[in-house]
Motif scaffolding. Structure first.
Motif, PDB file in Angstrom:
ATOM      1  N   ALA A 168     -20.517  17.887  -6.129  1.00  0.00           N
ATOM      2  CA  ALA A 168     -20.763  16.760  -7.074  1.00  0.00           C
ATOM      3  C   ALA A 168     -21.842  15.505  -6.781  1.00  0.00           C
ATOM      4  N   ALA A 169     -21.777  15.480  -5.537  1.00  0.00           N
ATOM      5  CA  ALA A 169     -22.722  14.340  -4.872  1.00  0.00           C
ATOM      6  C   ALA A 169     -23.998  14.840  -5.260  1.00  0.00           C
ATOM      7  N   LEU A 181     -11.944  21.363  -1.287  1.00  0.00           N
ATOM      8  CA  LEU A 181     -12.250  19.991  -1.831  1.00  0.00           C
ATOM      9  C   LEU A 181     -13.469  19.436  -1.296  1.00  0.00           C
ATOM     10  N   ARG A 182     -13.933  19.610   0.011  1.00  0.00           N
ATOM     11  CA  ARG A 182     -14.921  19.281   0.650  1.00  0.00           C
ATOM     12  C   ARG A 182     -16.054  19.986  -0.082  1.00  0.00           C
ATOM     13  N   GLN A 183     -16.207  21.181  -0.339  1.00  0.00           N
ATOM     14  CA  GLN A 183     -17.266  21.913  -0.765  1.00  0.00           C
ATOM     15  C   GLN A 183     -17.629  21.312  -2.407  1.00  0.00           C
ATOM     16  N   GLN A 224     -17.003  11.843  -9.945  1.00  0.00           N
ATOM     17  CA  GLN A 224     -16.220  13.063  -9.729  1.00  0.00           C
ATOM     18  C   GLN A 224     -16.031  12.983  -8.225  1.00  0.00           C
ATOM     19  N   ALA A 225     -17.110  13.108  -7.442  1.00  0.00           N
ATOM     20  CA  ALA A 225     -17.217  13.075  -5.953  1.00  0.00           C
ATOM     21  C   ALA A 225     -16.243  11.994  -5.303  1.00  0.00           C
ATOM     22  N   ARG A 236     -12.982  12.802  -2.830  1.00  0.00           N
ATOM     23  CA  ARG A 236     -12.927  12.347  -1.770  1.00  0.00           C
ATOM     24  C   ARG A 236     -11.471  11.479  -1.439  1.00  0.00           C
ATOM     25  N   ASP A 237     -10.918  10.986  -2.585  1.00  0.00           N
ATOM     26  CA  ASP A 237      -9.583  10.360  -2.694  1.00  0.00           C
ATOM     27  C   ASP A 237      -8.531  11.371  -2.238  1.00  0.00           C
ATOM     28  N   GLN A 238      -8.992  12.689  -2.984  1.00  0.00           N
ATOM     29  CA  GLN A 238      -7.843  13.894  -2.700  1.00  0.00           C
ATOM     30  C   GLN A 238      -7.846  14.248  -1.242  1.00  0.00           C
ATOM     31  N   LEU A 239      -9.003  14.205  -0.805  1.00  0.00           N
ATOM     32  CA  LEU A 239      -9.284  14.642   0.730  1.00  0.00           C
ATOM     33  C   LEU A 239      -8.566  13.795   1.705  1.00  0.00           C
ATOM     34  N   GLN A 240      -8.488  12.492   1.309  1.00  0.00           N
ATOM     35  CA  GLN A 240      -8.050  11.268   2.083  1.00  0.00           C
ATOM     36  C   GLN A 240      -6.462  11.674   2.094  1.00  0.00           C
ATOM     37  N   ALA A 241      -5.860  11.542   0.669  1.00  0.00           N
ATOM     38  CA  ALA A 241      -4.507  11.929   0.721  1.00  0.00           C
ATOM     39  C   ALA A 241      -3.903  13.202   1.434  1.00  0.00           C
TER      40      ALA A 241
END
Length: 603
Positions: free
Chosen positions: A218-219, A211-213, A226-227, A231-236
């Motif tokens: 995307a950024a 996810l981080r990659q 999309q980025a 980021r929201d997926q990573l936080q969850a």
């Protein structure tokens, strides 16, 4: 197999081999009293007759033995398997038994192009991927919600997925990416599915790295929306890791099994860890365990439970047992090495302590509940002047203006509601709304077998209704020759409020009314309310099924094929009712004129 027509202990034991196998002890009626396994049959069977310090329970069992049957097996592990199968099939009265529960729930990812995330019990289809098992439905559904929150995978039925024209509510609340209407590509959806699989397998570090990659890429490409989603997926994912992962750095699959004792009662608590994540726990209570040690109960549970359920690679237990043969058998059946371990340190020692505390907590709760139920039962027995009171059966009738009449019978026995013994009766051949005839039919169907000597006799029968229903019940029981079974009618009273119930007894003109705080009344209300709930559930299901079919069948020009097309297109009768004339006309075989007729009939 060796059997003897006349039981001679000395000669029988002398003829037994020093080989592994299973023995079955039977009484004079041929009923199996006990099933056991042994590494050496001769020594094990002889121990029942040569020992002088056996428990009173074993001594009583031995006094009833009329003959013994044995089966020799190649290995002790095979003897263990045969013993378990025989115990499950025969349910001997002196064996420690654990009630067979429903199959464990799983999380399933279907084999579709856009896989669906679904809750399911048992393993059925090879083209789907199964994850689990989970200790209970709550744990499985909670995990599904977690995956929806992080990866937004669809959970909708296939019919709904195939026929949607716009995104549903789950997409609007960010729980689904709406593949049904093409708002996500199959490639991107597959990436979310792969990450969900990795998380279910306990590979959270790999998911986080992916996810981080993807977020960084995307950024760099200035795909900021999309980025942000990544980021929201990573936080969850971080939130989940903080709350639910028990062992850092390890994708552990383990069950923690602890046995606890309180005032002579035993409870086993099983906590499940899959992929390092704690999925929840479940408690089990042994039957026929009086006089047995905690180690014997633990060994019986491990054998009965894991030979019927998927086995993790590690089972942690709260006390030592002889587990060599069981490890061998479980490893062979599971297709991977299974270790049963005791005497742990560090984090795993804390897991066991947690399971032991949970088992003691459940025992304490059960003791409190049993004490309350015992007080209620004893008070009701005193009020009615009954010599004994353990088993209560209660009847209720449910219908809507005579439509879809259903009778229910619920059972209260040994201080608990026994849902496995509940029965519903579809009432037919009576005038709609005739509650007396419905009650007569239900009672006759219930107690005809009892009249013939089959089934369990209740100590009290409750009838949800007034004097008329009670009179019908009295007539039926006299007709069946069962008039000695006490009857009671439970009427709602003039004000129809809880606590104001009137209790009607045959041959007693004046109703009995107990104080609202009476423990006896609370027990009556508990059983009566359960009968009412069970009857309404059956009635609504029957009525809904009848109405679903009849409303479309009543429309001329809508045959079986068109009816099937309509239900498939809109996912059920409710969807058909909500459709516009234009949407109805898009269904295969439905003209505009027929669509108008359907719309008018349903509205």
């Amino acid at each position: 197999m060796a059997t003897i027509p006349e039981f001679d202990v000395r000669s029988f034991i002398a003829g037994l081999p020093l080989l592994p196998g299973v023995y079955r002890m039977l009484d004079s009626q041929g009923q199996v009293l006990y099933v056991g396994k042994a590494g050496q049959l001769k020594k094990r069977v002889a121990s029942y007759f040569h020992k002088t310090n056996v428990s009173p329970r074993i001594a009583l069992m031995v006094s009833h033995i009329a003959r013994i049957e044995v089966t020799v097996t190649p290995t002790e592990a095979e003897a263990l398997l045969l013993e378990n199968n025989l115990i499950k099939a025969l349910k001997p009265r002196y064996n420690i038994l654990f009630r067979d529960d429903k199959s464990y729930p799983y999380i399933v990812l279907t084999g579709h192009a856009f896989p669906r995330l679904v809750y399911h019990r048992s393993l059925t289809a090879r083209h789907h991927q199964y994850f689990g098992p989970y200790p209970n439905s709550h744990a499985a559904r909670e995990s599904i919600q977690l995956l929806q929150r992080i990866f937004r995978i669809r959970t909708c039925e296939d019919i709904s997925f195939s026929n949607r024209t716009r995104p549903c509510l789950l997409h609007q609340i960010h729980r689904c990416t709406a593949p049904c209407v093409g708002l996500i590509s199959q490639q991107d959806y597959a990436a979310d599915v792969r990450n969900a699989i990795l998380l279910l397998q306990g590979k959270q570090g790999e998911v986080e790295a992916k996810l981080r990659q993807a977020m960084e890429q995307a950024a760099e490409k200035q795909h900021y929306e999309q980025a942000a989603a990544l980021r929201d997926q990573l936080q969850a994912l971080h939130t989940v890791q903080q709350k639910q992962f028990m062992e850092s750095g390890r994708a552990t699959d383990a069950d923690i099994v602890a046995v606890a004792e309180l005032n002579g009662a035993l409870c086993l608590n099983v906590a499940m860890v899959r992929g390092g994540r704690h999925l929840g726990d479940k408690s089990y209570f042994p039957q026929n365990a009086a006089g047995q040690t905690a180690q014997e109960v633990l060994h019986a549970f491990l054998t009965q439970h894991y030979l019927d359920h998927p086995v993790p690679s590690l089972i942690l237990i709260s006390m030592p047992i002889a587990a060599g043969a069981l490890e061998e058998l479980l490893s062979e059946q599971a297709g991977h090495r299974v270790q049963i371990r005791h005497g742990l340190r560090g984090e795993r020692r804390k897991w066991l302590e947690m399971a032991e505390k949970n088992a003691l907590l459940v025992l304490g709760q059960q003791a409190g509940q049993m004490a309350g139920q015992l007080a209620r039962l004893e008070k009701l027995r005193e009020v009615l002047g009954l010599p004994q009171l353990s088993r209560i059966e209660c009847f209720d009738i449910s219908h809507t203006m005579g439509e879809a009449t259903v009778a229910s019978c619920v059972v209260y026995d040994n201080m608990a509601m026994r849902s496995a013994e509940y029965r519903r009766y579809n009432i037919t051949g009576i005038t709609g709304g005739d509650d007396y005839a419905a009650m007569r039919q239900a009672l006759l169907r219930r107690y005809q077998k009892l009249h013939a000597g089959e089934g369990m006799r209740p100590d009290l029968i409750l009838i949800d209704g007034g004097e008329g229903q009670l009179n019908v019940a009295t007539q039926v029981m006299e007709q069946l020759g069962l008039q000695e079974i006490p009857l009671m009618g439970v009427a709602k009273g003039v004000e129809r409020k809880p606590g104001m119930e009137q209790l009607l007894l045959p041959q007693q003109e004046k109703p009995l009314q107990l104080p609202p705080d009476s423990p006896a009344l609370h027990l009556i209300q508990q059983v009566r309310d359960e009968a009412h709930r069970f009857a309404i559930g059956g009635h609504r299901a029957k009525r809904g099924k009848a109405r679903t079919t009849s409303m479309l069948e009543e429309i001329s020009g809508v045959g079986e094929r068109r009816r099937r097309n309509l239900l498939a297109r809109f996912g059920g009768l409710q969807g058909v009712s909500q459709a516009s004339v234009e949407e109805l006309a898009q269904v295969d075989g439905i003209s505009t004129a027929l669509a108008k007729k359907i719309y008018q009939q349903l509205h």
